[in-house]
Design a protein around this motif. Sequence first.
Motif, short mmCIF file in Angstrom:
data_model
loop_
_atom_site.label_atom_id
_atom_site.label_comp_id
_atom_site.label_asym_id
_atom_site.label_seq_id
_atom_site.Cartn_x
_atom_site.Cartn_y
_atom_site.Cartn_z
N PRO A 75 -10.78 5.76 -7.68
CA PRO A 75 -10.26 7.13 -7.56
C PRO A 75 -10.85 8.08 -8.61
N GLN A 76 -11.16 7.57 -9.80
CA GLN A 76 -11.72 8.42 -10.85
C GLN A 76 -13.11 8.93 -10.45
N ILE A 77 -13.91 8.07 -9.84
CA ILE A 77 -15.25 8.50 -9.40
C ILE A 77 -15.14 9.44 -8.21
N LYS A 78 -14.17 9.19 -7.34
CA LYS A 78 -13.95 10.11 -6.22
C LYS A 78 -13.63 11.50 -6.75
N GLU A 79 -12.78 11.58 -7.77
CA GLU A 79 -12.41 12.86 -8.38
C GLU A 79 -13.64 13.51 -9.06
N ALA A 80 -14.42 12.71 -9.78
CA ALA A 80 -15.63 13.24 -10.44
C ALA A 80 -16.61 13.79 -9.41
N LEU A 81 -16.80 13.06 -8.30
CA LEU A 81 -17.71 13.54 -7.25
C LEU A 81 -17.19 14.81 -6.60
N ASN A 82 -15.87 14.90 -6.41
CA ASN A 82 -15.29 16.13 -5.85
C ASN A 82 -15.55 17.32 -6.78
N GLU A 83 -15.47 17.09 -8.09
CA GLU A 83 -15.76 18.15 -9.05
C GLU A 83 -17.23 18.56 -8.96
N LEU A 84 -18.13 17.57 -8.84
CA LEU A 84 -19.55 17.87 -8.71
C LEU A 84 -19.85 18.64 -7.42
N VAL A 85 -19.18 18.27 -6.34
CA VAL A 85 -19.35 18.99 -5.07
C VAL A 85 -18.88 20.44 -5.24
N GLY A 86 -17.79 20.64 -5.96
CA GLY A 86 -17.30 22.00 -6.23
C GLY A 86 -18.32 22.83 -6.98
N ILE A 87 -18.92 22.24 -8.02
CA ILE A 87 -19.94 22.95 -8.79
C ILE A 87 -21.15 23.22 -7.90
N ALA A 88 -21.56 22.23 -7.11
CA ALA A 88 -22.71 22.42 -6.20
C ALA A 88 -22.44 23.56 -5.23
N THR A 89 -21.23 23.65 -4.73
CA THR A 89 -20.87 24.71 -3.79
C THR A 89 -20.99 26.08 -4.44
N VAL A 90 -20.44 26.22 -5.64
CA VAL A 90 -20.48 27.50 -6.35
C VAL A 90 -21.92 27.92 -6.66
N LEU A 91 -22.74 26.95 -7.10
CA LEU A 91 -24.13 27.26 -7.48
C LEU A 91 -25.08 27.30 -6.28
N LYS A 92 -24.55 26.95 -5.10
CA LYS A 92 -25.36 26.86 -3.88
C LYS A 92 -26.46 25.79 -4.02
N ALA A 93 -26.11 24.72 -4.72
CA ALA A 93 -27.04 23.60 -4.89
C ALA A 93 -27.09 22.79 -3.61
N LYS A 94 -28.29 22.36 -3.27
CA LYS A 94 -28.49 21.59 -2.04
C LYS A 94 -28.43 20.09 -2.27
N THR A 95 -28.50 19.67 -3.54
CA THR A 95 -28.54 18.24 -3.85
C THR A 95 -27.77 17.94 -5.12
#
Length: 158
Positions: A75-95
């Motif tokens: 669950p901790q890695i799931k939460e960390a990945l969700n945070e990274l997806v959030g940052i990617a979304t804001v920055l419009k990162a593709k990867t």
Amino acid sequence: MKIGFSTDSCHSLADVKTRLDLFRSLACNAVEISLPDAAVIAEIYKERQELTVLVSEFVYISIHAPSGLTYDDSPQIKEALNELVGIATVLKAKTIVIHPNVISGFENLKAVGSLIGLENMDWRKADARFPDELERYLGELPEAGVVIDMNHVYTHDR
């Protein structure tokens, strides 16, 4: 072709803004925002609006996930990945770039899907250095892409 640098390069330059200015002056069209640890993630998140403007001129934006984590099915890695997806979304990162050698489970990564980019490793690693070694990971993560780190390639040819 997309060519650029990681904000983890150019260590002599004090801050991310100065590094991004340098990359733009070199006519780079891609940038990788390095997120080596929780402190940097918190700083990037705090400055995300300004950073969004600073990276907007790049055609291709990626973020490099912390390589000090073990990407398992917890669950901790799931939460960390969700945070990274959030940052990617804001920055419009593709990867979201991940080092394959720190993957020990695939379910949380499968949920991120095509945002995942697996990076080739340098000579110091025992795995994921060459295409045949990356195939196992790509078999588990069929939506993932591959990110070629040219410095990692270079280390095999010295």
